[in-house]
Write a protein that holds these residues in place. Structure first.
Motif, PDB file in Angstrom:
ATOM      1  N   UNK A  55      -7.361 -20.786 -31.053  1.00 14.35           N
ATOM      2  CA  UNK A  55      -6.314 -20.063 -31.777  1.00 14.35           C
ATOM      3  C   UNK A  55      -6.829 -19.509 -33.103  1.00 14.35           C
ATOM      4  N   UNK A  56      -7.613 -20.305 -33.821  1.00  8.27           N
ATOM      5  CA  UNK A  56      -8.190 -19.818 -35.077  1.00  8.27           C
ATOM      6  C   UNK A  56      -9.131 -18.651 -34.844  1.00  8.27           C
ATOM      7  N   UNK A  57      -9.906 -18.732 -33.767  1.00  4.35           N
ATOM      8  CA  UNK A  57     -10.846 -17.665 -33.398  1.00  4.35           C
ATOM      9  C   UNK A  57     -10.093 -16.368 -33.108  1.00  4.35           C
ATOM     10  N   UNK A  58      -9.058 -16.455 -32.275  1.00  2.00           N
ATOM     11  CA  UNK A  58      -8.292 -15.268 -31.884  1.00  2.00           C
ATOM     12  C   UNK A  58      -7.539 -14.676 -33.071  1.00  2.00           C
ATOM     13  N   UNK A  59      -6.968 -15.537 -33.891  1.00  2.00           N
ATOM     14  CA  UNK A  59      -6.184 -15.059 -35.038  1.00  2.00           C
ATOM     15  C   UNK A  59      -7.057 -14.292 -36.011  1.00  2.00           C
ATOM     16  N   UNK A  60      -8.244 -14.817 -36.286  1.00  2.00           N
ATOM     17  CA  UNK A  60      -9.141 -14.130 -37.224  1.00  2.00           C
ATOM     18  C   UNK A  60      -9.615 -12.806 -36.652  1.00  2.00           C
ATOM     19  N   UNK A  61      -9.873 -12.759 -35.347  1.00  5.28           N
ATOM     20  CA  UNK A  61     -10.305 -11.506 -34.723  1.00  5.28           C
ATOM     21  C   UNK A  61      -9.185 -10.463 -34.750  1.00  5.28           C
ATOM     22  N   UNK A  62      -7.939 -10.920 -34.552  1.00  2.00           N
ATOM     23  CA  UNK A  62      -6.823  -9.972 -34.591  1.00  2.00           C
ATOM     24  C   UNK A  62      -6.675  -9.332 -35.962  1.00  2.00           C
ATOM     25  N   UNK A  63      -6.993 -10.088 -37.007  1.00  2.61           N
ATOM     26  CA  UNK A  63      -6.984  -9.517 -38.361  1.00  2.61           C
ATOM     27  C   UNK A  63      -7.954  -8.349 -38.466  1.00  2.61           C
ATOM     28  N   UNK A  64      -9.003  -8.402 -37.666  1.00  2.09           N
ATOM     29  CA  UNK A  64     -10.043  -7.379 -37.687  1.00  2.09           C
ATOM     30  C   UNK A  64      -9.841  -6.364 -36.556  1.00  2.09           C
ATOM     31  N   UNK A  65      -8.648  -6.399 -35.943  1.00  3.78           N
ATOM     32  CA  UNK A  65      -8.321  -5.493 -34.827  1.00  3.78           C
ATOM     33  C   UNK A  65      -9.287  -5.649 -33.654  1.00  3.78           C
ATOM     34  N   UNK A  66      -9.668  -6.898 -33.393  1.00  2.00           N
ATOM     35  CA  UNK A  66     -10.553  -7.210 -32.272  1.00  2.00           C
ATOM     36  C   UNK A  66      -9.823  -8.115 -31.282  1.00  2.00           C
ATOM     37  N   UNK A  67     -10.164  -7.973 -30.015  1.00  2.00           N
ATOM     38  CA  UNK A  67      -9.621  -8.837 -28.974  1.00  2.00           C
ATOM     39  C   UNK A  67     -10.724  -9.722 -28.413  1.00  2.00           C
ATOM     40  N   UNK A  68     -10.329 -10.832 -27.844  1.00  2.00           N
ATOM     41  CA  UNK A  68     -11.295 -11.735 -27.217  1.00  2.00           C
ATOM     42  C   UNK A  68     -10.765 -12.195 -25.869  1.00  2.00           C
ATOM     43  N   UNK A  69     -11.673 -12.406 -24.934  1.00  2.00           N
ATOM     44  CA  UNK A  69     -11.321 -12.999 -23.655  1.00  2.00           C
ATOM     45  C   UNK A  69     -11.490 -14.514 -23.750  1.00  2.00           C
ATOM     46  N   UNK A  70     -10.839 -15.225 -22.831  1.00  2.00           N
ATOM     47  CA  UNK A  70     -10.905 -16.686 -22.797  1.00  2.00           C
ATOM     48  C   UNK A  70     -11.320 -17.128 -21.403  1.00  2.00           C
ATOM     49  N   UNK A  71     -12.242 -18.081 -21.345  1.00  2.00           N
ATOM     50  CA  UNK A  71     -12.628 -18.658 -20.053  1.00  2.00           C
ATOM     51  C   UNK A  71     -12.565 -20.171 -20.185  1.00  2.00           C
ATOM     52  N   UNK A  72     -11.893 -20.833 -19.237  1.00  2.00           N
ATOM     53  CA  UNK A  72     -11.762 -22.292 -19.255  1.00  2.00           C
ATOM     54  C   UNK A  72     -12.430 -22.896 -18.028  1.00  2.00           C
ATOM     55  N   UNK A  73     -13.365 -23.805 -18.244  1.00  2.00           N
ATOM     56  CA  UNK A  73     -14.018 -24.500 -17.147  1.00  2.00           C
ATOM     57  C   UNK A  73     -13.138 -25.649 -16.675  1.00  2.00           C
ATOM     58  N   UNK A  74     -13.053 -25.809 -15.377  1.00  2.00           N
ATOM     59  CA  UNK A  74     -12.156 -26.815 -14.792  1.00  2.00           C
ATOM     60  C   UNK A  74     -12.890 -28.034 -14.267  1.00  2.00           C
ATOM     61  N   UNK A  75     -14.204 -28.016 -14.320  1.00  2.00           N
ATOM     62  CA  UNK A  75     -14.976 -29.118 -13.762  1.00  2.00           C
ATOM     63  C   UNK A  75     -15.383 -28.900 -12.322  1.00  2.00           C
ATOM     64  N   UNK A  76     -15.027 -27.744 -11.759  1.00  2.00           N
ATOM     65  CA  UNK A  76     -15.415 -27.437 -10.381  1.00  2.00           C
ATOM     66  C   UNK A  76     -16.866 -26.959 -10.329  1.00  2.00           C
ATOM     67  N   UNK A  77     -17.501 -27.100  -9.174  1.00  2.00           N
ATOM     68  CA  UNK A  77     -18.898 -26.696  -9.020  1.00  2.00           C
ATOM     69  C   UNK A  77     -19.076 -25.189  -9.154  1.00  2.00           C
ATOM     70  N   UNK A  78     -17.998 -24.437  -8.941  1.00  2.00           N
ATOM     71  CA  UNK A  78     -18.078 -22.976  -9.012  1.00  2.00           C
ATOM     72  C   UNK A  78     -17.914 -22.430 -10.432  1.00  2.00           C
TER      73      UNK A  78
END
Length: 390
Positions: free
Chosen positions: A142-165
């Motif tokens: 949230x801190x990462x995204x909020x600071x980027x939004x101040x700079x008119x930047x967007x970010x993608x998010x990826x969450x690992x689930x523990x699966x082999x893939x």
């Protein structure tokens, strides 16, 4: 008359770098005062889990609030206890004695990471965490995204689930993003996972991707290839503050009015976030030579290591040794990496058939292209194209 030392239990699992730093701060306070007799648990848990202790003799404790038997036992003691929370900071039941808490203020860590990475002017941003997410990981994101939004930047998010893939999926997401990509990993362990995914996606670190972890665990960061940049925490100073606070609690029998917070201290820069890598002259010339030829329309003519050696004008052994020393890859691996990088880009457009892509990237046949692609990414070019299209 000499005072009896205060008996203090410290439970701090040592696999977490910030815990080790906090423990150092606690021990530093104890050494300076000379008034504590400390029993430390968490350094070698396999040998300690069955240890017999007389908890009734303790005067106070600093305890990592996980679900271990030790933490459960300490939670029910009537002595002053400072709990170090790995996740959401809360006391779920009424406590029998004076209590204090230590929490990590994670949002400022995300903001500091965004400020640092945005200064490199990347084309894309990515946060990599785990699922289910933890309190501290969510706040870093949230801190990462909020600071980027101040700079008119967007970010993608990826969450690992523990699966082999997970690695394959992360590599595909990275391959589909515009480079250079700036990545914040929730911690240093996750940063190493990102590094593995970059290799699978044929993305060079730091030329294509900048990676930043959290904790500055020197063992994890310095043994990575390339070494990982990371955000160092001020946990050691917090450990000393916690020890001083516990000392006061043992004297007054009063709880702390507010939690003790800790957050980032500084960004420790290593090669994974370098703005520009200054390779040796031979290696740099060889890399540019390979990129130049692969980016051309090669037709069915393969571009070989011998072609690089001829163009650079030195012995093959000298060039191979220098290139591997500077990049960690062989010349053949670099050629394949650049071929697959170009092929992935062409697959994403969806406008060219597999045979033409194979020819345009210098593979001898579509079957050669497909087998090489599958070996690297775990799926065929056709399967990858379908995934890009979804």
């Amino acid at each position: 008359m000499k005072k009896e030392p205060l008996k203090v239990l410290v439970y701090m699992p040592a696999h977490v770098k910030s815990n080790r730093d906090m423990l150092q701060g606690i021990l530093q306070h104890a050494e300076q005062t000379g008034l504590w007799e400390i029993d430390v648990i968490g350094i070698s848990e396999e040998y300690e889990k069955n240890a017999i202790r007389d908890f009734d003799e303790l005067d106070g404790a600093i305890c990592y609030a996980d679900k271990s038997a030790i933490a459960e036992k300490v939670r029910d003691l009537s002595i002053p206890v400072i709990a170090v929370f790995p996740d959401a900071p809360s006391f779920t039941t009424p406590t029998p004695g004076p209590r204090g808490s230590v929490i990590c203020n994670s949002a400022p860590i995300g903001r500091a990471a965004a400020q640092f990475l945005a200064g490199r002017s990347p084309a894309s941003f990515l946060f990599v965490g785990s699922k289910p997410s933890t309190f501290w990981s969510r706040h870093r994101c949230e801190g990462f995204l909020k600071e980027l939004r101040k700079r008119n930047k967007d970010a993608e998010i990826f969450c690992l689930t523990g699966e082999s893939s997970d690695i394959v999926k992360l590599s595909e997401q990275l391959a589909g993003m515009k480079t250079p990509i700036a990545v914040l990993a929730e911690n240093d362990r996750m940063a190493r996972t990102v590094l593995s995914a970059c290799r699978k996606a044929n993305l060079a670190v730091p030329n294509d991707v900048w990676i930043l972890g959290v904790d500055n665990d020197e063992l994890l960061c310095n043994t990575a290839n390339p070494p990982l940049s990371s955000i160092a925490m001020d946990a050691r100073a917090t450990g000393e503050r916690a020890a001083k606070a516990l000392h006061t609690m043992m004297r007054t029998r009063r709880s702390l009015k507010r939690p003790l917070g800790y957050t980032f201290d500084s960004v420790v820069e290593r090669l994974s976030s370098a703005k520009k890598v200054e390779y040796g002259a031979l290696a740099e010339r060889a890399a540019k030579c390979i990129e130049k030829h692969i980016e051309r329309d090669l037709g069915s003519k393969a571009f070989l290591v011998a072609d690089v050696v001829t163009e650079i004008g030195v012995s093959r052994r000298s060039l191979e040794m220098e290139f591997r020393k500077q990049t960690g890859r062989s010349l053949h691996d670099e050629i394949i990496r650049m071929q697959l990088k170009k092929a992935t880009r062409l697959l994403m457009t969806g406008k060219m058939n597999i045979d033409d892509i194979a020819s345009k990237c210098g593979f001898s046949s579509s079957s050669h292209f497909s087998s090489t692609f599958r070996r690297q990414f775990g799926r065929t070019p056709s399967e990858a194209r379908k995934r890009f299209a979804n």
